[in-house]
Design a protein around this motif. Sequence first.
Motif, PDB file in Angstrom:
ATOM      1  N   ARG A 179       0.835  -1.208   0.000  1.00  0.00           N
ATOM      2  CA  ARG A 179       0.000   0.000   0.000  1.00  0.00           C
ATOM      3  C   ARG A 179       0.865   1.251   0.000  1.00  0.00           C
ATOM      4  N   LEU A 180       1.958   1.210   0.752  1.00  0.00           N
ATOM      5  CA  LEU A 180       2.869   2.340   0.801  1.00  0.00           C
ATOM      6  C   LEU A 180       3.475   2.604  -0.580  1.00  0.00           C
ATOM      7  N   ALA A 181       3.880   1.558  -1.291  1.00  0.00           N
ATOM      8  CA  ALA A 181       4.419   1.714  -2.646  1.00  0.00           C
ATOM      9  C   ALA A 181       3.354   2.260  -3.596  1.00  0.00           C
ATOM     10  N   PHE A 182       2.118   1.787  -3.458  1.00  0.00           N
ATOM     11  CA  PHE A 182       1.015   2.281  -4.288  1.00  0.00           C
ATOM     12  C   PHE A 182       0.813   3.775  -4.073  1.00  0.00           C
ATOM     13  N   TYR A 183       0.737   4.198  -2.809  1.00  0.00           N
ATOM     14  CA  TYR A 183       0.489   5.603  -2.518  1.00  0.00           C
ATOM     15  C   TYR A 183       1.686   6.484  -2.879  1.00  0.00           C
ATOM     16  N   GLN A 184       2.882   5.941  -2.811  1.00  0.00           N
ATOM     17  CA  GLN A 184       4.055   6.699  -3.216  1.00  0.00           C
ATOM     18  C   GLN A 184       3.997   6.981  -4.726  1.00  0.00           C
ATOM     19  N   GLU A 185       3.637   5.977  -5.509  1.00  0.00           N
ATOM     20  CA  GLU A 185       3.523   6.181  -6.957  1.00  0.00           C
ATOM     21  C   GLU A 185       2.356   7.103  -7.286  1.00  0.00           C
ATOM     22  N   TYR A 186       1.259   6.955  -6.571  1.00  0.00           N
ATOM     23  CA  TYR A 186       0.105   7.823  -6.801  1.00  0.00           C
ATOM     24  C   TYR A 186       0.456   9.277  -6.471  1.00  0.00           C
ATOM     25  N   ALA A 187       1.226   9.486  -5.410  1.00  0.00           N
ATOM     26  CA  ALA A 187       1.654  10.841  -5.049  1.00  0.00           C
ATOM     27  C   ALA A 187       2.551  11.431  -6.127  1.00  0.00           C
ATOM     28  N   GLU A 188       3.397  10.613  -6.740  1.00  0.00           N
ATOM     29  CA  GLU A 188       4.240  11.094  -7.845  1.00  0.00           C
ATOM     30  C   GLU A 188       3.381  11.545  -9.018  1.00  0.00           C
ATOM     31  N   LYS A 189       2.360  10.766  -9.355  1.00  0.00           N
ATOM     32  CA  LYS A 189       1.464  11.132 -10.457  1.00  0.00           C
ATOM     33  C   LYS A 189       0.723  12.429 -10.147  1.00  0.00           C
ATOM     34  N   VAL A 190       0.233  12.559  -8.933  1.00  0.00           N
ATOM     35  CA  VAL A 190      -0.495  13.769  -8.542  1.00  0.00           C
ATOM     36  C   VAL A 190       0.429  14.985  -8.596  1.00  0.00           C
TER      37      VAL A 190
END
Length: 173
Positions: free
Chosen positions: A35-46
């Motif tokens: 989940r942490l890796a998912f949110y880290q990538e999502y934060a990069e996209k945002v």
Amino acid sequence: MRNSTAVRRQVGASRFELLLAVSIIAIVAGVLLERLAFYQEYAEKVAMDLTIAAMRAGLRSRVADLLIADRVSEISTLAEENPVRWLDREPGNYLGELDGPPQEEPRGKWYFDRGRQELVYTANNRRFFTPSVYRDYTVRLRAMRIQARVVPAGKKAEPEWVALVIVNDYRWF
């Protein structure tokens, strides 16, 4: 005497209980890390999307300044500029203006390719990034002129406008 032996055995955890506790902790830690890796990538996209939105807002501001100053004919020249110039300050991960792609892949960085007149962002986290071209984990933007509509004779011609557009296909999430 028998009772004291039974009491001593109940003091510690059995190997099975310890193995069960370690297994549960490992599963929870694995889910948490995923989940942490998912949110880290999502934060990069945002962050990338917000930077693009800020550039588009900066472009609108520049166009408004030219309209107010009655310099409409200069609007089309914005298509030749580096979109980073439309921001109040450069992003912290901006490499600058380059004559081509950098020698090493700039993961998580912006740069302006002078030769192609494109602003490029290279994705750092790529689990959910699907490029249109094999192994091209970039998002490419270009300031493009938008042709004015054809105006009937006798009416005032409309100026050319400029828009910041994404020029390559990709899917991120």
